[in-house]
Motif scaffolding. Structure first.
Motif, PDB file in Angstrom:
ATOM      1  N   VAL A  33       0.881  -1.160   0.000  1.00  0.00           N
ATOM      2  CA  VAL A  33       0.000   0.000   0.000  1.00  0.00           C
ATOM      3  C   VAL A  33       0.920   1.212   0.000  1.00  0.00           C
ATOM      4  O   VAL A  33       1.673   1.427   0.955  1.00  0.00           O
ATOM      5  N   LEU A  34       0.883   1.987  -1.076  1.00  0.00           N
ATOM      6  CA  LEU A  34       1.737   3.165  -1.199  1.00  0.00           C
ATOM      7  C   LEU A  34       0.901   4.412  -0.935  1.00  0.00           C
ATOM      8  O   LEU A  34      -0.112   4.644  -1.589  1.00  0.00           O
ATOM      9  N   ILE A  45       3.088   4.135 -10.042  1.00  0.00           N
ATOM     10  CA  ILE A  45       4.186   3.427  -9.383  1.00  0.00           C
ATOM     11  C   ILE A  45       3.695   2.089  -8.832  1.00  0.00           C
ATOM     12  O   ILE A  45       4.347   1.054  -8.998  1.00  0.00           O
ATOM     13  N   ALA A  46       2.532   2.098  -8.191  1.00  0.00           N
ATOM     14  CA  ALA A  46       1.970   0.856  -7.642  1.00  0.00           C
ATOM     15  C   ALA A  46       1.685  -0.149  -8.750  1.00  0.00           C
ATOM     16  O   ALA A  46       1.993  -1.340  -8.612  1.00  0.00           O
ATOM     17  N   ALA A  47       1.108   0.309  -9.855  1.00  0.00           N
ATOM     18  CA  ALA A  47       0.797  -0.590 -10.965  1.00  0.00           C
ATOM     19  C   ALA A  47       2.067  -1.196 -11.569  1.00  0.00           C
ATOM     20  O   ALA A  47       2.113  -2.398 -11.886  1.00  0.00           O
ATOM     21  N   ASP A  48       3.103  -0.392 -11.707  1.00  0.00           N
ATOM     22  CA  ASP A  48       4.370  -0.893 -12.249  1.00  0.00           C
ATOM     23  C   ASP A  48       4.986  -1.942 -11.332  1.00  0.00           C
ATOM     24  O   ASP A  48       5.486  -2.977 -11.796  1.00  0.00           O
ATOM     25  N   LEU A  49       4.956  -1.695 -10.032  1.00  0.00           N
ATOM     26  CA  LEU A  49       5.514  -2.652  -9.084  1.00  0.00           C
ATOM     27  C   LEU A  49       4.720  -3.955  -9.079  1.00  0.00           C
ATOM     28  O   LEU A  49       5.297  -5.053  -9.003  1.00  0.00           O
ATOM     29  N   ALA A  57      -0.513  -4.348  -5.361  1.00  0.00           N
ATOM     30  CA  ALA A  57      -0.057  -3.033  -4.905  1.00  0.00           C
ATOM     31  C   ALA A  57      -1.142  -2.008  -5.191  1.00  0.00           C
ATOM     32  O   ALA A  57      -1.667  -1.956  -6.310  1.00  0.00           O
ATOM     33  N   VAL A  58      -1.484  -1.217  -4.191  1.00  0.00           N
ATOM     34  CA  VAL A  58      -2.510  -0.196  -4.340  1.00  0.00           C
ATOM     35  C   VAL A  58      -1.957   1.145  -3.884  1.00  0.00           C
ATOM     36  O   VAL A  58      -1.012   1.216  -3.085  1.00  0.00           O
ATOM     37  N   ALA A  59      -2.558   2.209  -4.396  1.00  0.00           N
ATOM     38  CA  ALA A  59      -2.169   3.565  -4.036  1.00  0.00           C
ATOM     39  C   ALA A  59      -3.251   4.189  -3.170  1.00  0.00           C
ATOM     40  O   ALA A  59      -4.444   3.988  -3.406  1.00  0.00           O
TER      41      ALA A  59
END
Length: 259
Positions: A33-34, A45-49, A57-59
């Protein structure tokens, strides 16, 4: 080193250091969770990771200066799942564009002092409160607070001569407070949750050449840090590699504090 099945929240997740720490934990299998300000490129960034490391990964957009936003963000996160790792990384730093911040001492404003302590220290206190019940319940509960060498030692002002750079009083005070809060919280949440701090030295980010040269000369390892220098440290503190480590301040400073 395996963090599969564990979930880590990183504040300041769209920043330079936040992204590297996120990448390191994702590489070990952690879901993420960013958290960063509205308008930051946190979702990309979350989608790329997620794609690169085959994780979830979620923002989350949150202004950490606002207690109500912190409450709402934590509620959303906990509604969507548990939490194993909390990394309090977001902060106003020396280059933040605040009025009355990077100024001579007499011109540093009380209002900006309050804002800095709210983000750098109070928000970390609040998020630890909000997430501690979940961290207590989940395996491998770990809090990593990102401090600074300037929370441990005073600035060497000779490094700044002839530059536009500064070192605000509220930055060092807030990071020093975060270090002591780390120690206090480690005994308070034990034995369920480990609480440690990572204390970075100066990171090379295109500062004035004279500052970078002086800083390198002042550092036993002869250079400023890069973001990659913190990968191993955050991996260690967040994972079971440090299962018997709590209440510690891990300086990653090239030997700055050894003089």
């Amino acid at each position: 080193m395996n963090l599969k099945g564990r979930r880590a929240l990183i504040t300041g997740g769209a920043g330079n250091l936040g992204q590297v720490m996120a990448d390191s934990l994702a590489e070990m299998g952690a879901d993420l969770v960013l958290v960063d300000l509205p308008g930051a490129n946190t979702a990309k960034i979350a989608a790329d990771l997620a794609e690169r490391h085959d994780i979830e990964a979620v923002a989350e957009a949150c202004d950490l200066e606002d207690a109500a936003e912190r409450d709402a963000m934590a509620a959303r996160v906990l509604e969507s799942g548990g939490l194993n790792i909390l990394v309090n990384n977001a902060a106003f730093v020396g280059t933040s564009g605040l009025t009355g911040w990077a100024e001579p001492f007499e011109k540093q404003s009380v209002e900006t002092w309050r804002r800095a302590l709210e983000v750098n220290l109070t928000s970390a206190f609040h998020l630890c409160q909000l997430f501690s019940p979940a961290l207590r319940k989940e395996p491998g509960g770990s809090i990593v607070n990102i401090a600074s060498i300037y929370g441990q030692w005073g600035p060497d002002w000779s490094l700044y001569e002839g530059t536009q750079m500064s070192n605000p009083g509220a930055y060092g005070a807030s990071k020093g407070g975060l270090i002591q809060f780390t120690r206090w919280l480690s005994t308070t949440l034990a034995p369920d949750v480990r609480v440690n701090a990572l204390s970075p030295g100066g990171i090379a980010r295109g500062q004035a050449p004279s500052f970078m040269e002086r800083y390198a000369d002042r550092t036993p390892l002869g250079r400023m840090a890069t973001e990659d220098d913190f990968r191993g440290a955050v991996a260690f503190l967040a994972s079971d590699m440090s299962a018997y480590v709590t209440g510690q301040i891990l300086a990653v400073d090239g030997g700055w504090g050894a003089w």
